[in-house]
Enzyme design. Structure first.
Site, mmCIF file in Angstrom:
data_model
loop_
_atom_site.group_PDB
_atom_site.id
_atom_site.type_symbol
_atom_site.label_atom_id
_atom_site.label_comp_id
_atom_site.label_asym_id
_atom_site.label_seq_id
_atom_site.Cartn_x
_atom_site.Cartn_y
_atom_site.Cartn_z
ATOM 1 N N GLU A 165 0.868 -1.175 0.000
ATOM 2 C CA GLU A 165 0.000 0.000 0.000
ATOM 3 C C GLU A 165 0.905 1.224 0.000
ATOM 4 O OE1 GLU A 165 -2.902 0.005 3.124
ATOM 5 O OE2 GLU A 165 -4.144 -1.503 2.146
ATOM 6 N N ASP A 207 -5.760 9.766 9.294
ATOM 7 C CA ASP A 207 -4.447 9.342 9.748
ATOM 8 C C ASP A 207 -4.059 10.014 11.054
ATOM 9 O OD1 ASP A 207 -3.712 7.592 7.589
ATOM 10 O OD2 ASP A 207 -3.656 9.386 6.328
#
Length: 268
Positions: free
Chosen positions: A49, A60
């Site tokens: 990824e 995040d």
């Protein structure tokens, strides 16, 4: 057959689970991203990824936010991320690459243009964090039209309706976020994940990867016992963050290889 599907079928035949590490493209700089990608493969990655840095990465936590900031400060862009994949494909035609990012850079390029460019670069799947599945029909169609897999997140809070909808439009694998928070946050409750995964598997035959909160081989082994893939991101970014340019690849390789050993403790 897509590279992602091929990878999972191979692993299934071997009785093994997938390891999917995450790094942010351009962190700590563009020159080190390509060596890091190859290092991940050498250490046992089945899928990579590759994060597309964005100025407001709302899903995040601080670790990956800092990685995005470092990458953007050094001039990383979506087009440059695609060029990194082109370079990676010159020597690795087997390992699937999934781009993970946010809608804004993709929409700035144009969805159809992005899909064509990503496919041409050698991207295998795309996960756009802030595309709600219910509003992602055009995204999913554009990815599939170019032979790529649209990948979606599911969370502990996902309703049965959302799980069913993702099952209809996703391909490649489904990414189950094990914590209802941002990346790198909280303590992972493996038992809670184990209770949730059967509800997802009732709706889809796609492999289910689990991420958020996996920091070591022991936890990876426990997740590998219940999921099809183990996704590790923040812990790898931390290793990059505290390394020098000279030591980053070796340190990341040691970490990921150790997690790989944990994943391989589990046999199907």
């Amino acid at each position: 057959m897509s590279r992602i599907k091929s990878a999972f079928e191979r692993l299934n035949g071997e009785g093994r689970k997938a390891l999917i590490p995450f790094i942010t493209a351009g962190d700590p700089d563009a020159a080190l991203t390509l060596p890091l990608m190859h290092t991940l493969v050498e250490a046992g990655a089945d899928v990579i990824e590759l994060g597309v840095p964005f100025s407001d990465p709302m899903a995040d936590g601080p670790t990956i936010q800092r990685a995005s900031e470092r990458a953007l400060a050094r001039g990383m862009t979506l087009r440059k991320v695609l060029q990194l994949v082109v370079e990676f494909r010159k020597t690795d035609g087997k390992t699937p690459v999934v781009l993970m990012g946010y809608a804004n850079p993709v929409e700035a390029m144009g969805l159809e243009k992005f899909a064509a460019a990503a496919a041409q670069a050698g991207v295998d799947g795309v996960l756009i964090v802030d595309y709600p599945p219910e509003e992602a029909a055009a995204f999913g169609a554009a990815m599939k039209a170019q032979g790529m897999d649209p990948i979606f997140l599911l969370a502990p809070t996902s309703s049965a309706e959302r799980i069913a909808h993702v099952a209809e439009i996703a391909s490649g694998y489904v990414y189950y976020v094990s914590l209802a928070g941002v990346t790198g946050s909280g303590a992972l409750n493996v038992e809670a994940v184990a209770e949730r995964l059967p509800l997802i598997r009732e709706k889809t035959g796609l492999p289910v990867g689990v991420g958020f909160g996996i920091r070591d081989a022991a936890t990876a082994a426990r997740i590998a016992g219940i999921a099809d893939a183990v996704v590790v991101g923040s812990r790898i970014i931390e290793e990059i963050e505290k390394s020098t340019a000279e030591t980053a690849c070796a340190n990341v390789k040691a970490l990921v290889a150790d997690i790989r050993r944990g994943v391989d403790e589990v046999k199907k």
